[in-house]
Scaffold this active site. Structure first.
Site, PDB file in Angstrom:
ATOM      1  N   THR A  10      96.107  51.502  -3.060  1.00 15.94           N
ATOM      2  CA  THR A  10      95.381  50.928  -4.198  1.00 15.94           C
ATOM      3  C   THR A  10      94.056  50.310  -3.776  1.00 15.94           C
ATOM      4  OG1 THR A  10      97.467  50.477  -5.333  1.00 15.94           O
ATOM      5  CG2 THR A  10      95.536  49.284  -6.096  1.00 15.94           C
ATOM      6  N   LYS A  99      96.602  39.524   3.617  1.00 12.98           N
ATOM      7  CA  LYS A  99      96.948  38.104   3.766  1.00 12.98           C
ATOM      8  C   LYS A  99      97.984  37.865   4.860  1.00 12.98           C
ATOM      9  CE  LYS A  99     100.080  38.649  -0.134  1.00 12.98           C
ATOM     10  NZ  LYS A  99      99.535  39.967  -0.533  1.00 12.98           N
ATOM     11  N   GLU A 123      87.642  37.817   2.878  1.00 12.37           N
ATOM     12  CA  GLU A 123      87.470  37.182   1.572  1.00 12.37           C
ATOM     13  C   GLU A 123      88.563  37.566   0.587  1.00 12.37           C
ATOM     14  OE1 GLU A 123      86.584  34.696  -0.791  1.00 12.37           O
ATOM     15  OE2 GLU A 123      84.797  34.878   0.443  1.00 12.37           O
ATOM     16  N   VAL A 126      92.926  36.073  -0.075  1.00  9.92           N
ATOM     17  CA  VAL A 126      93.519  34.947  -0.810  1.00  9.92           C
ATOM     18  C   VAL A 126      93.374  35.104  -2.312  1.00  9.92           C
ATOM     19  CG1 VAL A 126      93.339  32.456  -1.276  1.00  9.92           C
ATOM     20  CG2 VAL A 126      93.277  33.305   1.082  1.00  9.92           C
ATOM     21  N   ILE A 130      88.282  36.810  -6.423  1.00  6.32           N
ATOM     22  CA  ILE A 130      87.686  35.473  -6.533  1.00  6.32           C
ATOM     23  C   ILE A 130      87.073  35.074  -5.195  1.00  6.32           C
ATOM     24  CG2 ILE A 130      88.106  33.042  -7.059  1.00  6.32           C
ATOM     25  CD1 ILE A 130      90.661  33.925  -8.506  1.00  6.32           C
ATOM     26  N   ASP A 195     104.286  34.873  -1.268  1.00  7.10           N
ATOM     27  CA  ASP A 195     102.911  35.365  -1.316  1.00  7.10           C
ATOM     28  C   ASP A 195     101.929  34.191  -1.401  1.00  7.10           C
ATOM     29  OD1 ASP A 195     100.890  37.686  -2.006  1.00  7.10           O
ATOM     30  OD2 ASP A 195     100.611  36.198  -3.573  1.00  7.10           O
ATOM     31  N   LYS A 199      98.903  32.455   1.339  1.00  8.11           N
ATOM     32  CA  LYS A 199      97.531  32.199   0.894  1.00  8.11           C
ATOM     33  C   LYS A 199      97.138  30.731   1.065  1.00  8.11           C
ATOM     34  CE  LYS A 199      97.588  36.077  -2.337  1.00  8.11           C
ATOM     35  NZ  LYS A 199      97.647  36.515  -3.757  1.00  8.11           N
ATOM     36  N   GLY A 296      94.388  43.288  -8.228  1.00 10.71           N
ATOM     37  CA  GLY A 296      93.910  44.473  -8.930  1.00 10.71           C
ATOM     38  C   GLY A 296      93.012  45.304  -8.032  1.00 10.71           C
TER      39      GLY A 296
END
Length: 400
Positions: A10, A99, A123, A126, A130, A195, A199, A296
């Site tokens: 993905t 992660k 980047e 996490v 964003i 998860d 993070k 996503g």
């Protein structure tokens, strides 16, 4: 600049799409054209143009001196760790969304990158799309970070939002989340908080400059949250979210992943659905919030591609990231102070004042029980008092 992408799932396929679609703007921002020379995957993709640049042997990438940046989107630590370490040792910068890799080996890989005058950027590891790593590392550096609170997992936020809006139970919403593709067939990593734990470990390591092992962080999932809990929360104008939290009090650093009752005046109260939000509190800046798509294909790939641009711009120089291999000791969670929302059987109502003193009672109209919010007290103190109740139904921490 020639780059290689490890993994064509993905995120990996998204990175290729972003770089090809936005080639012009990426070239303008990075100062040169960025071309995907190789994609590594065990599978073949006949009919996809990527087949022309597909390789199955990592050594092809590792030994090619034309490759200046390696993008790792495989997930997990094996073989990702070995591939990334090899790339850095051969003088190639690495950009990753992984992660698990960053939480387990971030400090070591940053150190290798510094020694080789290349970069290890992560980047997307996490907050998905964003931006949060670079702001903490470069934009909030004049502040002492006092607290980080994050809604760091879109699956659990979707489930809790649906439970709140429709009065549904956890199991029903989980099933819907799986049908919509928001939750995996085995949702354990999400719904049990693992998860989010990785993070917040990464963010805490960056905030305080030392290694935080995610195994040291108290982690509690959302599987015990019920529709009745939301009935109480709404009576006090609150929502229920699962937060990754790290907090510095004096010389002590606390870290936790757990559901929290969040008042409408909190910046993360209105973060709903699959969106993520991260609130950072600095001693001079105060509160600043980062909000957006935390997962996503294209949002995450966009963050990875932005790291590629940064790596190209900083060829031959290492961008410092303060994260040493020295271990940061997390203060035992028993010593952390919180307020608690508690539900007990009606038969033990008289014990509430006896054990907790002055509390805020909540009348949710649910027969046979009562709910209340305690004043702040240490986790171990609450646990001792809670043992005195044989009808304890639930307890949820309340965000200050």
């Amino acid at each position: 600049m020639k780059i290689a992408v490890l993994g064509y799932g993905t995120i990996g396929s998204g990175v290729v799409e972003v770089i090809n679609t936005n080639a012009g703007s990426i070239a303008k921002r990075s100062g040169e054209t960025v071309e995907v020379k190789y994609v590594l995957d065990l599978r073949d993709f006949f009919g996809d143009p990527v087949q022309d640049i597909l390789v199955h042997d990592y050594s092809v990438i590792a030994e090619d001196d034309e490759i200046g940046v390696v993008v790792e989107t495989m997930g997990g630590t094996k073989p990702a760790y070995d591939f990334v370490k090899t790339a850095l040792l051969k003088g190639k910068s690495v950009c990753t969304s992984n992660k698990e890799l960053v939480a387990a080996h971030g400090a070591e890989l940053i150190q290798i990158a510094a020694e080789k005058k290349v970069n290890f950027f992560f980047e997307a590891s996490v907050g998905g799309g964003i931006p949060i790593i670079r702001p903490i590392n470069q934009c909030i550096t004049a502040d002492e970070i006092e607290e980080i609170n994050g809604i760091l997992n879109g699956t659990t936020n979707f489930i809790l939002t649906k439970m709140s809006e429709q009065g549904l139970d956890f199991a029903d919403v989980l099933k819907e989340a799986q049908e919509l593709g928001y939750a995996e067939k085995d949702p354990t990593a999400d719904v049990e908080g693992y998860d989010a734990c990785r993070k917040i470990a990464i963010l805490t390591s960056l905030a305080y400059g030392k290694q935080v092992d995610y195994e040291d962080i108290y982690t509690e999932g959302i599987t015990k949250i019920t529709a009745e809990d939301f009935t109480y929360a709404k009576k006090v104008n609150s929502a229920i979210k699962i937060f990754g939290t790290s907090k510095k009090v004096g010389d002590h650093v606390y870290a936790m992943v757990a559901p929290r009752m969040v008042g409408s005046d909190h910046p993360l109260y209105s973060v709903n659905g699959v969106f993520n939000g991260i609130s950072v509190t600095g001693n001079m800046l105060g509160d600043v919030m980062f909000y957006g798509a935390g997962a996503g294909k294209l949002p995450t790939a966009s963050a990875v591609a932005a790291d590629v641009v940064a790596a190209v711009k900083h060829q031959g120089e290492h961008v410092p990231i303060t994260w040493s291999k020295d271990k940061l000791e997390i203060t035992p969670v028993d010593e952390m102070e919180n307020r608690f929302f508690v539900r007990v059987g009606e038969s033990e109502k008289s014990k509430i004042a006896e054990q907790f003193g002055g509390v805020e009672m909540i009348d949710a109209g649910i027969a046979g029980e009562c709910g209340f919010i305690t004043s702040p007290l240490q986790e171990k103190t609450f646990a001792e008092k809670a043992k005195q109740f044989t009808t304890l139904i639930t307890r949820i921490r309340v965000q200050s």
